[in-house]
Write an enzyme that holds these catalytic residues in place. Structure first.
Site, PDB file in Angstrom:
ATOM      1  N   ASN A   9      43.186  22.980  48.358  1.00  0.00           N
ATOM      2  CA  ASN A   9      44.402  23.342  48.149  1.00  0.00           C
ATOM      3  C   ASN A   9      44.692  24.465  49.462  1.00  0.00           C
ATOM      4  O   ASN A   9      44.116  25.465  49.358  1.00  0.00           O
ATOM      5  CB  ASN A   9      44.396  24.226  46.792  1.00  0.00           C
ATOM      6  CG  ASN A   9      45.897  24.797  46.611  1.00  0.00           C
ATOM      7  OD1 ASN A   9      46.769  24.701  47.570  1.00  0.00           O
ATOM      8  ND2 ASN A   9      46.036  25.743  45.689  1.00  0.00           N
ATOM      9  N   TRP A  10      45.381  23.990  50.410  1.00  0.00           N
ATOM     10  CA  TRP A  10      45.686  24.803  51.568  1.00  0.00           C
ATOM     11  C   TRP A  10      46.419  25.868  51.504  1.00  0.00           C
ATOM     12  O   TRP A  10      46.653  26.880  52.133  1.00  0.00           O
ATOM     13  CB  TRP A  10      45.928  23.903  52.740  1.00  0.00           C
ATOM     14  CG  TRP A  10      45.032  22.950  53.178  1.00  0.00           C
ATOM     15  CD1 TRP A  10      43.708  22.694  52.627  1.00  0.00           C
ATOM     16  CD2 TRP A  10      45.337  21.970  54.285  1.00  0.00           C
ATOM     17  NE1 TRP A  10      43.164  21.622  53.283  1.00  0.00           N
ATOM     18  CE2 TRP A  10      44.027  21.276  54.469  1.00  0.00           C
ATOM     19  CE3 TRP A  10      45.958  21.776  55.123  1.00  0.00           C
ATOM     20  CZ2 TRP A  10      43.666  20.341  55.217  1.00  0.00           C
ATOM     21  CZ3 TRP A  10      45.641  20.703  56.101  1.00  0.00           C
ATOM     22  CH2 TRP A  10      44.653  19.742  56.247  1.00  0.00           C
ATOM     23  N   LYS A  11      47.275  25.982  50.228  1.00  0.00           N
ATOM     24  CA  LYS A  11      48.163  27.076  50.019  1.00  0.00           C
ATOM     25  C   LYS A  11      49.237  27.349  51.171  1.00  0.00           C
ATOM     26  O   LYS A  11      49.249  26.339  51.796  1.00  0.00           O
ATOM     27  CB  LYS A  11      47.302  28.328  49.626  1.00  0.00           C
ATOM     28  CG  LYS A  11      46.288  28.048  48.345  1.00  0.00           C
ATOM     29  CD  LYS A  11      45.706  29.490  47.852  1.00  0.00           C
ATOM     30  CE  LYS A  11      45.019  28.860  46.800  1.00  0.00           C
ATOM     31  NZ  LYS A  11      44.413  30.196  45.897  1.00  0.00           N
ATOM     32  N   HIS A  95      49.567  25.699  39.163  1.00  0.00           N
ATOM     33  CA  HIS A  95      48.878  26.561  39.889  1.00  0.00           C
ATOM     34  C   HIS A  95      49.116  27.998  39.327  1.00  0.00           C
ATOM     35  O   HIS A  95      50.252  28.403  38.989  1.00  0.00           O
ATOM     36  CB  HIS A  95      48.639  26.323  41.163  1.00  0.00           C
ATOM     37  CG  HIS A  95      47.532  27.113  42.051  1.00  0.00           C
ATOM     38  ND1 HIS A  95      47.524  28.381  42.180  1.00  0.00           N
ATOM     39  CD2 HIS A  95      46.364  26.763  42.384  1.00  0.00           C
ATOM     40  CE1 HIS A  95      46.307  29.136  42.718  1.00  0.00           C
ATOM     41  NE2 HIS A  95      45.795  27.936  42.647  1.00  0.00           N
ATOM     42  N   GLU A  97      49.138  30.561  40.746  1.00  0.00           N
ATOM     43  CA  GLU A  97      49.996  31.356  41.638  1.00  0.00           C
ATOM     44  C   GLU A  97      51.259  31.042  41.414  1.00  0.00           C
ATOM     45  O   GLU A  97      52.418  31.747  41.603  1.00  0.00           O
ATOM     46  CB  GLU A  97      49.464  31.274  43.190  1.00  0.00           C
ATOM     47  CG  GLU A  97      48.237  31.867  43.409  1.00  0.00           C
ATOM     48  CD  GLU A  97      47.309  31.259  44.632  1.00  0.00           C
ATOM     49  OE1 GLU A  97      47.854  30.489  45.196  1.00  0.00           O
ATOM     50  OE2 GLU A  97      46.298  31.583  44.620  1.00  0.00           O
ATOM     51  N   GLU A 167      40.860  27.199  36.695  1.00  0.00           N
ATOM     52  CA  GLU A 167      40.679  28.188  37.583  1.00  0.00           C
ATOM     53  C   GLU A 167      41.095  29.384  36.968  1.00  0.00           C
ATOM     54  O   GLU A 167      42.051  29.838  36.716  1.00  0.00           O
ATOM     55  CB  GLU A 167      41.844  27.751  38.676  1.00  0.00           C
ATOM     56  CG  GLU A 167      41.659  26.756  39.488  1.00  0.00           C
ATOM     57  CD  GLU A 167      42.329  26.668  40.736  1.00  0.00           C
ATOM     58  OE1 GLU A 167      41.913  26.300  41.635  1.00  0.00           O
ATOM     59  OE2 GLU A 167      43.558  27.134  40.973  1.00  0.00           O
ATOM     60  N   GLY A 173      40.314  33.537  45.254  1.00  0.00           N
ATOM     61  CA  GLY A 173      40.394  34.460  46.514  1.00  0.00           C
ATOM     62  C   GLY A 173      39.762  35.734  46.295  1.00  0.00           C
ATOM     63  O   GLY A 173      39.884  36.805  47.122  1.00  0.00           O
ATOM     64  N   SER A 213      36.951  30.679  44.250  1.00  0.00           N
ATOM     65  CA  SER A 213      36.022  30.963  45.087  1.00  0.00           C
ATOM     66  C   SER A 213      34.643  30.104  45.092  1.00  0.00           C
ATOM     67  O   SER A 213      33.562  30.344  45.404  1.00  0.00           O
ATOM     68  CB  SER A 213      35.251  32.372  44.825  1.00  0.00           C
ATOM     69  OG  SER A 213      36.268  33.514  44.841  1.00  0.00           O
ATOM     70  N   GLY A 234      40.120  26.427  47.556  1.00  0.00           N
ATOM     71  CA  GLY A 234      41.154  27.221  48.446  1.00  0.00           C
ATOM     72  C   GLY A 234      40.514  27.570  49.788  1.00  0.00           C
ATOM     73  O   GLY A 234      40.534  26.677  50.583  1.00  0.00           O
ATOM     74  N   GLY A 235      40.190  28.886  49.981  1.00  0.00           N
ATOM     75  CA  GLY A 235      39.741  29.387  51.109  1.00  0.00           C
ATOM     76  C   GLY A 235      38.570  28.439  51.871  1.00  0.00           C
ATOM     77  O   GLY A 235      38.989  28.146  52.989  1.00  0.00           O
TER      78      GLY A 235
HETATM   79  P1  13P Z   1      39.739  30.204  46.515  1.00  0.00           P
HETATM   80  O1  13P Z   1      39.080  28.844  46.723  1.00  0.00           O
HETATM   81  O2  13P Z   1      40.359  30.498  47.717  1.00  0.00           O
HETATM   82  O3  13P Z   1      39.385  31.097  45.567  1.00  0.00           O
HETATM   83  O4  13P Z   1      41.159  29.585  45.706  1.00  0.00           O
HETATM   84  C1  13P Z   1      40.922  28.681  44.585  1.00  0.00           C
HETATM   85  C2  13P Z   1      42.383  28.271  44.235  1.00  0.00           C
HETATM   86  O5  13P Z   1      43.190  28.734  43.852  1.00  0.00           O
HETATM   87  C3  13P Z   1      42.475  26.567  44.252  1.00  0.00           C
HETATM   88  O6  13P Z   1      43.368  25.989  43.896  1.00  0.00           O
END
Ligand code: 13P
Length: 253
Positions: A9-11, A95, A97, A167, A173, A213, A234-235
């Site tokens: 997920n590149w956000k 998600h 967020e 999640e 993050g 993470s 994510g990251g």
């Molecule tokens: P991180 O891997 O950056 O913690 O993000 C997780 C995430 O929200 C994937 O959708």
């Protein structure tokens, strides 16, 4: 045996040009990988270009959201037919967020995932508690609410087409991953819940990713757990070597 699925997920990251550079590199790194479904979810603006780069590869394209109407006066939204047209196969819905910053609710998640399903897109439906909820021992209540509400009125056949992602918000993050035991405990709970809400076949066949993470270092212990079928990353998905390393460690034995 459930096939592992790793999604990046590149956000809100990467211009189209940057996205193409990343996915070109990733394509080379995972060329020979089998036995794992690999998905990248760039921002909407990069979907068209990334789609061309991943054509006829082992990397599938995902979007980060979808609106429930196909077309009309809904300024700023993107529909399932528009995503399909670009070669998108997966779409993340609900998600944390989106729930936290954009007013997403179980009801809107349910509408989005229905729209995705009706157009043959695979929804990746996210659920998970925040830190206050975990500390108040409300994790299972939150999961029950998210699953019950987001998956309301789906048939068992529809359910079999969905991927779930657990999640925990406190692990996103933050560099603070859930331990494999903490994640496994919730995944087991989700599977039991799906057995009650749907049937045991759904509970056993559905793939549940862990997200929060995830790194090349911690994926090995996470994926070793019997109810963890992959990761939503994510990251660590923003750099080809780390995402490829996660993918390569994700095969279920
Ligand atoms: P991180 O891997 O950056 O913690 O993000 C997780 C995430 O929200 C994937 O959708």
């Amino acid at each position: 045996m459930r096939k592992a699925i790793i999604a990046g997920n590149w956000k809100l990251n990467k211009t189209s040009r940057e996205a193409m550079t990343l996915v070109e590199e990733l394509k080379r790194e995972v060329l020979d990988v089998e036995g794992v479904d690999i998905v990248v979810c760039p921002p909407f603006t990069a979907l068209g270009d990334v789609s061309e780069v991943v054509l006829d590869t082992n990397i599938a394209l995902g979007a980060q959201n979808v609106y429930w109407q196909d077309s009309g006066a809904f300024t700023g939204e993107v529909s399932a037919p528009m995503l399909k047209d670009l070669g998108v196969r997966y779409v993340i819905v609900g998600h944390s967020e989106r729930r936290q910053y954009f007013g997403e609710t179980n009801e809107t998640v349910n509408k989005r995932l229905r729209a995705a399903l009706s157009h043959g897109l695979t929804p990746i439906v996210c659920v998970g508690e925040n830190l206050a909820e975990r500390e108040a021992n409300r994790t299972f209540d939150v999961i029950k609410d998210h699953c019950g509400g987001s998956l309301a009125n789906l048939t068992t056949d529809e359910m079999k087409k969905i991927v779930l992602a657990y999640e925990p918000v406190w692990a996103i993050g933050t560099g603070k991953t859930a331990t494999p035991e903490q994640a496994q405990e919730v995944h087991t709970y989700i599977r039991q819940l799906l057995g009650k809400l749907f049937d045991s076949e759904v509970a056993q066949s559905i793939r549940i990713q862990y997200g929060g993470s995830v790194t090349p270092e911690n994926i090995v212990a996470l994926i070793a757990k019997s109810d963890i079928d992959g990761a939503l990353v994510g990251g660590a998905s923003l750099k080809a070597p780390s995402f490829a390393a996660i993918v390569k460690s994700a095969r279920k034995n």
